[in-house]
Design a protein around this motif. Structure first.
Motif, mmCIF file in Angstrom:
data_model
loop_
_atom_site.group_PDB
_atom_site.id
_atom_site.type_symbol
_atom_site.label_atom_id
_atom_site.label_comp_id
_atom_site.label_asym_id
_atom_site.label_seq_id
_atom_site.Cartn_x
_atom_site.Cartn_y
_atom_site.Cartn_z
ATOM 1 N N VAL A 59 0.838 -1.199 0.000
ATOM 2 C CA VAL A 59 0.000 0.000 0.000
ATOM 3 C C VAL A 59 0.872 1.246 0.000
ATOM 4 O O VAL A 59 1.704 1.432 0.884
ATOM 5 N N ALA A 60 0.701 2.083 -1.015
ATOM 6 C CA ALA A 60 1.353 3.399 -1.029
ATOM 7 C C ALA A 60 0.292 4.418 -0.649
ATOM 8 O O ALA A 60 -0.741 4.499 -1.294
ATOM 9 N N SER A 61 0.550 5.162 0.413
ATOM 10 C CA SER A 61 -0.436 6.153 0.849
ATOM 11 C C SER A 61 0.032 7.546 0.496
ATOM 12 O O SER A 61 1.063 8.009 0.975
ATOM 13 N N LEU A 62 -0.736 8.226 -0.333
ATOM 14 C CA LEU A 62 -0.404 9.602 -0.673
ATOM 15 C C LEU A 62 -0.848 10.517 0.456
ATOM 16 O O LEU A 62 -1.883 10.280 1.073
ATOM 17 N N PRO A 63 -0.053 11.579 0.736
ATOM 18 C CA PRO A 63 -0.395 12.448 1.860
ATOM 19 C C PRO A 63 -1.669 13.258 1.623
ATOM 20 O O PRO A 63 -2.309 13.697 2.566
ATOM 21 N N VAL A 74 2.368 7.001 -9.280
ATOM 22 C CA VAL A 74 3.029 6.284 -8.192
ATOM 23 C C VAL A 74 3.174 4.819 -8.578
ATOM 24 O O VAL A 74 4.230 4.209 -8.400
ATOM 25 N N TYR A 78 6.673 2.874 -9.045
ATOM 26 C CA TYR A 78 6.919 1.684 -8.220
ATOM 27 C C TYR A 78 7.303 0.513 -9.120
ATOM 28 O O TYR A 78 8.235 -0.226 -8.827
ATOM 29 N N GLU A 81 10.871 0.976 -10.290
ATOM 30 C CA GLU A 81 11.835 0.742 -9.207
ATOM 31 C C GLU A 81 11.960 -0.735 -8.873
ATOM 32 O O GLU A 81 13.010 -1.193 -8.434
ATOM 33 N N ALA B 104 5.041 9.051 -0.853
ATOM 34 C CA ALA B 104 4.278 7.805 -0.721
ATOM 35 C C ALA B 104 5.178 6.608 -0.992
ATOM 36 O O ALA B 104 5.121 5.600 -0.279
ATOM 37 N N LEU B 105 6.047 6.731 -2.025
ATOM 38 C CA LEU B 105 6.923 5.607 -2.354
ATOM 39 C C LEU B 105 7.958 5.370 -1.264
ATOM 40 O O LEU B 105 8.258 4.224 -0.911
ATOM 41 N N LYS B 107 7.674 6.068 1.915
ATOM 42 C CA LYS B 107 7.012 5.523 3.088
ATOM 43 C C LYS B 107 6.803 4.020 2.924
ATOM 44 O O LYS B 107 7.060 3.234 3.842
ATOM 45 N N LEU B 108 6.378 3.655 1.721
ATOM 46 C CA LEU B 108 6.150 2.237 1.437
ATOM 47 C C LEU B 108 7.449 1.450 1.580
ATOM 48 O O LEU B 108 7.496 0.364 2.162
#
Ligand SMILES: Nc1nc2c(ncn2[C@@H]2O[C@H](COP(=O)(O)OP(=O)(O)O)[C@@H](O)[C@H]2O)c(=O)[nH]1
Ligand SMILES: [Mg+2]
Lengths: 246, 126
Positions: A59-63, A74, A78, A81, B104-105, B107-108
Protein backbone atom coordinates in the motif's frame (compact mmCIF):
# COMPACT_ATOMS: atom_id res chain seq x y z
CA UNK A 1 11.73 -17.39 -18.21
CA UNK A 2 9.09 -16.26 -15.75
CA UNK A 3 5.43 -16.04 -16.66
CA UNK A 4 4.15 -12.65 -17.86
CA UNK A 5 1.91 -12.43 -14.79
CA UNK A 6 4.92 -12.64 -12.46
CA UNK A 7 6.33 -9.58 -14.18
CA UNK A 8 3.03 -7.74 -13.87
CA UNK A 9 2.03 -5.25 -11.21
CA UNK A 10 -1.67 -4.75 -10.61
CA UNK A 11 -2.26 -1.17 -9.46
CA UNK A 12 -5.50 -0.30 -7.71
CA UNK A 13 -6.15 3.42 -7.31
CA UNK A 14 -8.41 3.76 -4.29
CA UNK A 15 -10.25 6.67 -2.75
CA UNK A 16 -12.38 5.73 0.25
CA UNK A 17 -13.03 2.16 -0.85
CA UNK A 18 -12.75 0.32 2.50
CA UNK A 19 -15.93 -1.61 1.64
CA UNK A 20 -14.57 -3.21 -1.50
CA UNK A 21 -10.78 -2.92 -1.77
CA UNK A 22 -10.09 -5.91 0.50
CA UNK A 23 -12.21 -8.25 -1.58
CA UNK A 24 -10.75 -6.95 -4.83
CA UNK A 25 -7.18 -7.55 -3.59
CA UNK A 26 -8.05 -11.09 -2.46
CA UNK A 27 -9.77 -11.75 -5.79
CA UNK A 28 -6.71 -10.49 -7.68
CA UNK A 29 -4.43 -12.88 -5.78
CA UNK A 30 -6.89 -15.76 -6.17
CA UNK A 31 -7.48 -15.36 -9.90
CA UNK A 32 -3.99 -14.25 -10.96
CA UNK A 33 -1.36 -16.52 -9.45
CA UNK A 34 2.09 -14.94 -9.12
CA UNK A 35 0.93 -11.38 -9.61
CA UNK A 36 1.80 -8.52 -7.25
CA UNK A 37 -0.64 -5.92 -6.16
CA UNK A 38 -0.13 -2.26 -5.21
CA UNK A 39 -2.99 -0.25 -3.76
CA UNK A 40 -2.49 3.51 -4.06
CA UNK A 41 -4.49 5.06 -1.29
CA UNK A 42 -5.10 8.61 -2.41
CA UNK A 43 -5.67 10.48 0.84
CA UNK A 44 -8.62 8.33 1.86
CA UNK A 45 -10.35 9.31 5.09
CA UNK A 46 -11.50 5.78 5.84
CA UNK A 47 -9.68 2.49 6.52
CA UNK A 48 -8.81 1.81 2.86
CA UNK A 49 -5.06 1.52 3.54
CA UNK A 50 -5.30 -0.88 6.47
CA UNK A 51 -7.95 -3.03 4.79
CA UNK A 52 -5.76 -3.33 1.69
CA UNK A 53 -2.68 -4.12 3.79
CA UNK A 54 -4.55 -6.86 5.64
CA UNK A 55 -5.60 -8.38 2.35
CA UNK A 56 -1.91 -8.69 1.47
CA UNK A 57 -1.35 -5.85 -0.97
CA UNK A 58 1.51 -3.37 -0.87
CA UNK A 59 0.00 0.00 0.00
CA UNK A 60 1.35 3.40 -1.03
CA UNK A 61 -0.44 6.15 0.85
CA UNK A 62 -0.40 9.60 -0.67
CA UNK A 63 -0.40 12.45 1.86
CA UNK A 64 -3.29 14.16 0.06
CA UNK A 65 -5.59 13.52 -2.86
CA UNK A 66 -3.92 13.66 -6.28
CA UNK A 67 -6.61 12.04 -8.40
CA UNK A 68 -6.40 8.82 -10.37
CA UNK A 69 -3.64 10.20 -12.63
CA UNK A 70 -1.31 11.01 -9.73
CA UNK A 71 -2.06 7.67 -8.11
CA UNK A 72 -1.18 5.83 -11.32
CA UNK A 73 2.13 7.68 -11.59
CA UNK A 74 3.03 6.28 -8.19
CA UNK A 75 2.13 2.86 -9.57
CA UNK A 76 4.29 3.30 -12.67
CA UNK A 77 7.26 4.58 -10.64
CA UNK A 78 6.92 1.68 -8.22
CA UNK A 79 6.85 -0.72 -11.17
CA UNK A 80 10.06 0.72 -12.58
CA UNK A 81 11.84 0.74 -9.21
CA UNK A 82 10.90 -2.89 -8.63
CA UNK A 83 11.56 -4.17 -12.13
CA UNK A 84 8.02 -4.98 -13.22
CA UNK A 85 7.50 -5.06 -16.98
CA UNK A 86 3.76 -4.53 -17.08
CA UNK A 87 1.29 -2.45 -15.10
CA UNK A 88 -2.42 -3.22 -15.08
CA UNK A 89 -4.83 -0.67 -13.65
CA UNK A 90 -7.87 -2.17 -11.94
CA UNK A 91 -10.59 -0.21 -10.16
CA UNK A 92 -10.80 -0.95 -6.46
CA UNK A 93 -14.59 -0.73 -6.38
CA UNK A 94 -14.98 -4.24 -7.79
CA UNK A 95 -16.29 -3.12 -11.19
CA UNK A 96 -13.43 -4.77 -13.06
CA UNK A 97 -13.26 -8.54 -12.94
CA UNK A 98 -9.60 -9.42 -12.18
CA UNK A 99 -10.04 -12.50 -14.34
CA UNK A 100 -9.91 -10.12 -17.31
CA UNK A 101 -6.34 -9.10 -16.43
CA UNK A 102 -5.00 -12.31 -17.96
CA UNK A 103 -6.46 -11.40 -21.36
CA UNK A 104 -5.06 -7.87 -21.16
CA UNK A 105 -1.57 -9.08 -20.24
CA UNK A 106 -1.69 -11.64 -23.03
CA UNK A 107 -2.48 -8.88 -25.52
CA UNK A 108 0.64 -7.01 -24.29
CA UNK A 109 2.65 -9.55 -26.30
CA UNK A 110 1.75 -7.58 -29.41
CA UNK A 111 0.73 -4.15 -28.08
CA UNK A 112 2.11 -1.52 -25.71
CA UNK A 113 -1.18 -0.35 -24.25
CA UNK A 114 -4.23 -2.58 -23.98
CA UNK A 115 -7.62 -1.12 -23.12
CA UNK A 116 -10.26 -3.25 -21.47
CA UNK A 117 -13.38 -2.10 -23.31
CA UNK A 118 -16.75 -2.33 -21.68
CA UNK A 119 -18.96 -2.12 -24.75
CA UNK A 120 -17.16 -4.57 -26.93
CA UNK A 121 -19.62 -7.40 -26.54
CA UNK A 122 -19.04 -8.82 -23.07
CA UNK A 123 -21.08 -8.03 -19.99
CA UNK A 124 -24.04 -5.68 -19.79
CA UNK A 125 -22.52 -2.34 -18.84
CA UNK A 126 -24.42 0.69 -20.16
CA UNK A 127 -24.22 4.45 -19.72
CA UNK A 128 -26.76 6.99 -20.90
CA UNK A 129 -27.04 10.71 -21.56
CA UNK A 130 -24.19 13.17 -21.99
CA UNK A 131 -21.57 10.75 -20.75
CA UNK A 132 -22.57 8.27 -23.48
CA UNK A 133 -22.39 10.94 -26.21
CA UNK A 134 -19.03 12.10 -24.93
CA UNK A 135 -17.76 8.54 -25.13
CA UNK A 136 -18.91 8.20 -28.75
CA UNK A 137 -17.26 11.47 -29.82
CA UNK A 138 -14.07 10.60 -27.96
CA UNK A 139 -13.86 7.08 -29.36
CA UNK A 140 -14.22 8.32 -32.92
CA UNK A 141 -11.41 10.86 -32.60
CA UNK A 142 -9.10 8.71 -30.49
CA UNK A 143 -9.60 5.65 -32.69
CA UNK A 144 -8.32 7.61 -35.65
CA UNK A 145 -5.37 8.90 -33.63
CA UNK A 146 -4.48 5.45 -32.30
CA UNK A 147 -5.00 3.80 -35.71
CA UNK A 148 -7.14 1.09 -34.12
CA UNK A 149 -10.79 0.76 -33.16
CA UNK A 150 -11.40 2.00 -29.62
CA UNK A 151 -14.92 1.97 -28.23
CA UNK A 152 -14.28 2.73 -24.57
CA UNK A 153 -11.64 5.40 -24.23
CA UNK A 154 -12.46 6.35 -20.63
CA UNK A 155 -12.00 2.81 -19.36
CA UNK A 156 -9.84 2.59 -16.26
CA UNK A 157 -9.21 -1.09 -16.96
CA UNK A 158 -6.01 -1.05 -18.96
CA UNK A 159 -2.64 -2.73 -19.20
CA UNK A 160 0.65 -1.05 -20.04
CA UNK A 161 3.66 -2.87 -21.42
CA UNK A 162 7.31 -1.90 -20.78
CA UNK A 163 7.36 0.92 -23.34
CA UNK A 164 4.15 2.41 -21.98
CA UNK A 165 5.34 2.07 -18.36
CA UNK A 166 8.55 3.95 -19.18
CA UNK A 167 6.58 6.70 -20.91
CA UNK A 168 3.87 6.98 -18.29
CA UNK A 169 6.08 7.01 -15.20
CA UNK A 170 7.28 10.45 -16.28
CA UNK A 171 4.43 11.71 -18.39
CA UNK A 172 1.19 10.29 -17.05
CA UNK A 173 -1.23 13.23 -16.92
CA UNK A 174 -2.48 14.21 -13.50
CA UNK A 175 -5.27 16.51 -14.66
CA UNK A 176 -8.94 15.55 -14.33
CA UNK A 177 -9.82 13.26 -17.26
CA UNK A 178 -6.17 13.41 -18.27
CA UNK A 179 -5.56 9.97 -16.88
CA UNK A 180 -7.95 8.47 -19.40
CA UNK A 181 -8.10 10.72 -22.46
CA UNK A 182 -4.77 12.53 -22.51
CA UNK A 183 -2.84 9.40 -21.66
CA UNK A 184 -4.23 7.79 -24.83
CA UNK A 185 -3.23 10.82 -26.89
CA UNK A 186 0.28 10.77 -25.40
CA UNK A 187 0.63 7.05 -26.05
CA UNK A 188 -0.67 7.26 -29.63
CA UNK A 189 1.52 10.21 -30.51
CA UNK A 190 4.61 8.60 -29.01
CA UNK A 191 4.05 5.74 -31.43
CA UNK A 192 2.90 3.09 -28.96
CA UNK A 193 0.72 0.28 -30.30
CA UNK A 194 -2.72 0.46 -28.75
CA UNK A 195 -5.26 -2.31 -28.75
CA UNK A 196 -8.60 -2.99 -27.15
CA UNK A 197 -9.83 -6.21 -25.64
CA UNK A 198 -13.44 -6.79 -24.59
CA UNK A 199 -14.03 -7.13 -20.84
CA UNK A 200 -17.12 -7.59 -18.70
CA UNK A 201 -18.13 -4.90 -16.22
CA UNK A 202 -19.83 -5.49 -12.89
CA UNK A 203 -21.74 -3.10 -10.65
CA UNK A 204 -19.51 -1.53 -7.98
CA UNK A 205 -19.31 -3.67 -4.85
CA UNK A 206 -19.73 -0.95 -2.21
CA UNK A 207 -19.47 2.79 -1.64
CA UNK A 208 -20.35 5.65 -3.95
CA UNK A 209 -19.31 6.24 -7.58
CA UNK A 210 -17.47 9.50 -8.10
CA UNK A 211 -19.78 10.41 -11.00
CA UNK A 212 -23.18 11.83 -10.09
CA UNK A 213 -25.75 13.15 -12.63
CA UNK A 214 -24.58 16.75 -12.27
CA UNK A 215 -20.99 15.78 -12.89
CA UNK A 216 -22.10 13.69 -15.86
CA UNK A 217 -23.67 16.75 -17.45
CA UNK A 218 -20.39 18.67 -17.23
CA UNK A 219 -18.53 15.62 -18.46
CA UNK A 220 -19.05 16.14 -22.18
CA UNK A 221 -17.56 19.63 -22.22
CA UNK A 222 -14.66 18.84 -19.97
CA UNK A 223 -13.83 15.67 -21.86
CA UNK A 224 -13.72 17.48 -25.20
CA UNK A 225 -11.68 20.30 -23.67
CA UNK A 226 -9.25 17.76 -22.25
CA UNK A 227 -8.92 16.23 -25.71
CA UNK A 228 -8.34 19.59 -27.41
CA UNK A 229 -5.60 20.54 -24.93
CA UNK A 230 -4.02 17.12 -25.20
CA UNK A 231 -3.84 17.49 -28.98
CA UNK A 232 -2.36 20.98 -28.70
CA UNK A 233 0.57 19.88 -26.55
CA UNK A 234 3.82 18.86 -28.22
CA UNK A 235 4.26 15.09 -28.61
CA UNK A 236 6.67 13.32 -26.26
CA UNK A 237 9.55 11.40 -27.78
CA UNK A 238 9.92 7.87 -26.53
CA UNK A 239 13.27 7.00 -24.97
CA UNK A 240 14.28 4.02 -27.08
CA UNK A 241 17.06 2.83 -24.78
CA UNK A 242 14.69 1.05 -22.45
CA UNK A 243 16.38 -0.44 -19.42
CA UNK A 244 13.97 -3.00 -18.02
CA UNK A 245 14.83 -4.80 -14.79
CA UNK A 246 14.91 -8.55 -14.28
CA UNK B 1 -3.19 70.39 -11.64
CA UNK B 2 -3.30 71.46 -8.03
CA UNK B 3 -0.41 71.21 -5.61
CA UNK B 4 -2.42 68.68 -3.56
CA UNK B 5 -2.87 66.20 -6.42
CA UNK B 6 0.80 66.63 -7.41
CA UNK B 7 1.90 65.79 -3.86
CA UNK B 8 -0.59 62.88 -3.69
CA UNK B 9 0.79 61.37 -6.91
CA UNK B 10 4.40 61.59 -5.75
CA UNK B 11 3.64 60.22 -2.27
CA UNK B 12 1.61 57.29 -3.62
CA UNK B 13 4.45 56.32 -5.94
CA UNK B 14 7.02 56.66 -3.13
CA UNK B 15 4.93 54.49 -0.79
CA UNK B 16 4.56 51.79 -3.45
CA UNK B 17 8.28 51.74 -4.14
CA UNK B 18 9.08 51.91 -0.42
CA UNK B 19 6.87 48.93 0.40
CA UNK B 20 8.28 46.81 -2.44
CA UNK B 21 11.89 47.63 -1.56
CA UNK B 22 11.34 47.03 2.13
CA UNK B 23 9.76 43.64 1.40
CA UNK B 24 12.66 42.78 -0.86
CA UNK B 25 15.07 43.80 1.91
CA UNK B 26 13.29 41.55 4.43
CA UNK B 27 13.23 38.71 1.91
CA UNK B 28 9.45 38.59 1.92
CA UNK B 29 9.48 39.09 -1.82
CA UNK B 30 11.81 37.52 -4.33
CA UNK B 31 13.43 39.67 -7.01
CA UNK B 32 11.69 37.99 -9.90
CA UNK B 33 8.30 38.60 -8.33
CA UNK B 34 9.17 42.20 -7.48
CA UNK B 35 10.33 43.23 -10.93
CA UNK B 36 6.89 44.21 -12.26
CA UNK B 37 6.05 46.13 -9.10
CA UNK B 38 9.36 47.98 -9.24
CA UNK B 39 8.73 48.93 -12.87
CA UNK B 40 5.20 50.13 -12.04
CA UNK B 41 6.38 52.12 -9.01
CA UNK B 42 9.22 53.74 -10.94
CA UNK B 43 6.93 54.75 -13.79
CA UNK B 44 4.43 56.18 -11.32
CA UNK B 45 7.20 58.17 -9.61
CA UNK B 46 8.53 59.59 -12.87
CA UNK B 47 5.06 60.69 -13.95
CA UNK B 48 4.27 61.97 -10.47
CA UNK B 49 7.38 64.16 -10.35
CA UNK B 50 7.31 65.28 -14.01
CA UNK B 51 3.65 65.27 -15.11
CA UNK B 52 4.49 66.59 -18.61
CA UNK B 53 6.22 63.26 -19.31
CA UNK B 54 2.77 61.64 -19.38
CA UNK B 55 1.34 64.09 -21.92
CA UNK B 56 4.49 63.80 -24.00
CA UNK B 57 4.51 59.98 -24.08
CA UNK B 58 0.74 59.86 -24.75
CA UNK B 59 1.30 62.12 -27.71
CA UNK B 60 4.22 59.97 -28.83
CA UNK B 61 2.13 56.78 -29.02
CA UNK B 62 -0.94 58.61 -30.33
CA UNK B 63 -3.19 58.33 -27.27
CA UNK B 64 -5.49 61.36 -27.20
CA UNK B 65 -6.41 61.38 -23.50
CA UNK B 66 -3.19 60.93 -21.45
CA UNK B 67 -4.98 59.25 -18.51
CA UNK B 68 -6.00 56.46 -20.89
CA UNK B 69 -2.33 55.65 -21.31
CA UNK B 70 -2.05 55.36 -17.53
CA UNK B 71 -4.98 52.91 -17.46
CA UNK B 72 -3.61 50.94 -20.37
CA UNK B 73 -0.15 50.54 -18.87
CA UNK B 74 -1.56 49.71 -15.40
CA UNK B 75 -3.87 47.02 -16.79
CA UNK B 76 -1.10 45.58 -18.91
CA UNK B 77 1.19 45.31 -15.88
CA UNK B 78 -1.53 43.72 -13.72
CA UNK B 79 -2.29 41.28 -16.53
CA UNK B 80 1.34 40.24 -16.85
CA UNK B 81 1.66 39.81 -13.10
CA UNK B 82 -1.40 37.52 -12.94
CA UNK B 83 -0.18 35.43 -15.83
CA UNK B 84 3.17 35.09 -14.12
CA UNK B 85 1.41 34.03 -10.91
CA UNK B 86 -0.71 31.41 -12.69
CA UNK B 87 2.37 29.97 -14.32
CA UNK B 88 4.26 29.86 -11.01
CA UNK B 89 1.25 28.21 -9.37
CA UNK B 90 1.24 25.51 -12.01
CA UNK B 91 4.94 24.86 -11.48
CA UNK B 92 4.44 24.71 -7.71
CA UNK B 93 1.49 22.31 -8.05
CA UNK B 94 3.55 20.02 -10.23
CA UNK B 95 6.40 20.09 -7.71
CA UNK B 96 4.10 19.34 -4.76
CA UNK B 97 2.51 16.50 -6.67
CA UNK B 98 5.87 14.94 -7.47
CA UNK B 99 6.93 15.35 -3.83
CA UNK B 100 3.72 13.65 -2.68
CA UNK B 101 4.36 10.75 -5.07
CA UNK B 102 7.92 10.40 -3.83
CA UNK B 103 6.79 10.61 -0.21
CA UNK B 104 4.28 7.81 -0.72
CA UNK B 105 6.92 5.61 -2.35
CA UNK B 106 9.50 6.33 0.36
CA UNK B 107 7.01 5.52 3.09
CA UNK B 108 6.15 2.24 1.44
CA UNK B 109 9.83 1.39 1.11
CA UNK B 110 10.45 2.20 4.76
CA UNK B 111 7.55 0.02 5.88
CA UNK B 112 8.90 -2.81 3.76
CA UNK B 113 12.38 -2.43 5.32
CA UNK B 114 10.93 -2.29 8.85
CA UNK B 115 8.95 -5.43 8.15
CA UNK B 116 12.10 -7.22 6.97
CA UNK B 117 14.09 -6.07 10.00
CA UNK B 118 11.38 -7.32 12.34
CA UNK B 119 11.46 -10.58 10.43
CA UNK B 120 15.24 -10.85 10.85
CA UNK B 121 15.13 -10.06 14.56
CA UNK B 122 12.42 -12.61 15.28
CA UNK B 123 12.92 -15.46 12.83
CA UNK B 124 10.96 -17.80 15.07
CA UNK B 125 7.57 -16.38 14.00
CA UNK B 126 8.15 -17.81 10.58
N1 LIG C 1 -6.31 7.29 -6.33
C1 LIG C 1 -7.54 7.75 -6.57
N2 LIG C 1 -8.48 6.89 -6.93
C2 LIG C 1 -9.70 7.36 -7.17
C3 LIG C 1 -10.05 8.73 -7.07
N3 LIG C 1 -11.36 8.86 -7.40
C4 LIG C 1 -11.79 7.62 -7.71
N4 LIG C 1 -10.80 6.71 -7.55
C5 LIG C 1 -10.81 5.27 -7.78
O1 LIG C 1 -10.95 5.05 -9.17
C6 LIG C 1 -11.77 3.94 -9.39
C7 LIG C 1 -12.93 4.31 -10.26
O2 LIG C 1 -13.73 5.25 -9.60
P1 LIG C 1 -15.29 5.31 -9.83
O3 LIG C 1 -15.80 6.36 -8.94
O4 LIG C 1 -15.88 3.95 -9.68
O5 LIG C 1 -15.35 5.78 -11.35
P2 LIG C 1 -16.18 5.10 -12.53
O6 LIG C 1 -16.08 3.64 -12.37
O7 LIG C 1 -15.47 5.62 -13.76
O8 LIG C 1 -17.56 5.63 -12.38
C8 LIG C 1 -12.16 3.40 -8.02
O9 LIG C 1 -11.27 2.36 -7.71
C9 LIG C 1 -11.96 4.58 -7.12
O10 LIG C 1 -11.60 4.20 -5.81
C10 LIG C 1 -9.03 9.63 -6.66
O11 LIG C 1 -9.21 10.84 -6.54
N5 LIG C 1 -7.79 9.08 -6.43
MG1 LIG D 1 -16.31 2.51 -10.76
Amino acid sequence: MTSPLARTLVVLPALNEEGSVGDVVREVFAKLPGVQCLVVDDGSTDATASVALQAGAAVASLPFNLGVGGAMRVGFKYAIEHGFHNVVQVDSDGQHDPAGVAALVEALERSDLVMGARFAGEGDYTVKGPRRWAMVVLSTILSRLARTKLTDTTSGFRASGPRAVALFSDHYPAEYLGDTIESLVIAARSGLRIEQVPVAMRPRAAGQPSQNPFKAAAYLGRACLALVFALMRPPIALKESLEVGP
Amino acid sequence: MSIASYVLGVIAALITLGVVIEMLRRRQLRERHAVWWLIAGTLALIIGVFPPVLAWSAHLVGVEVPTNLVFFVSIAILFLVSIQHSAELTVLETKTRVLAEEAALQKLRMQELERRIRHMEAPSND
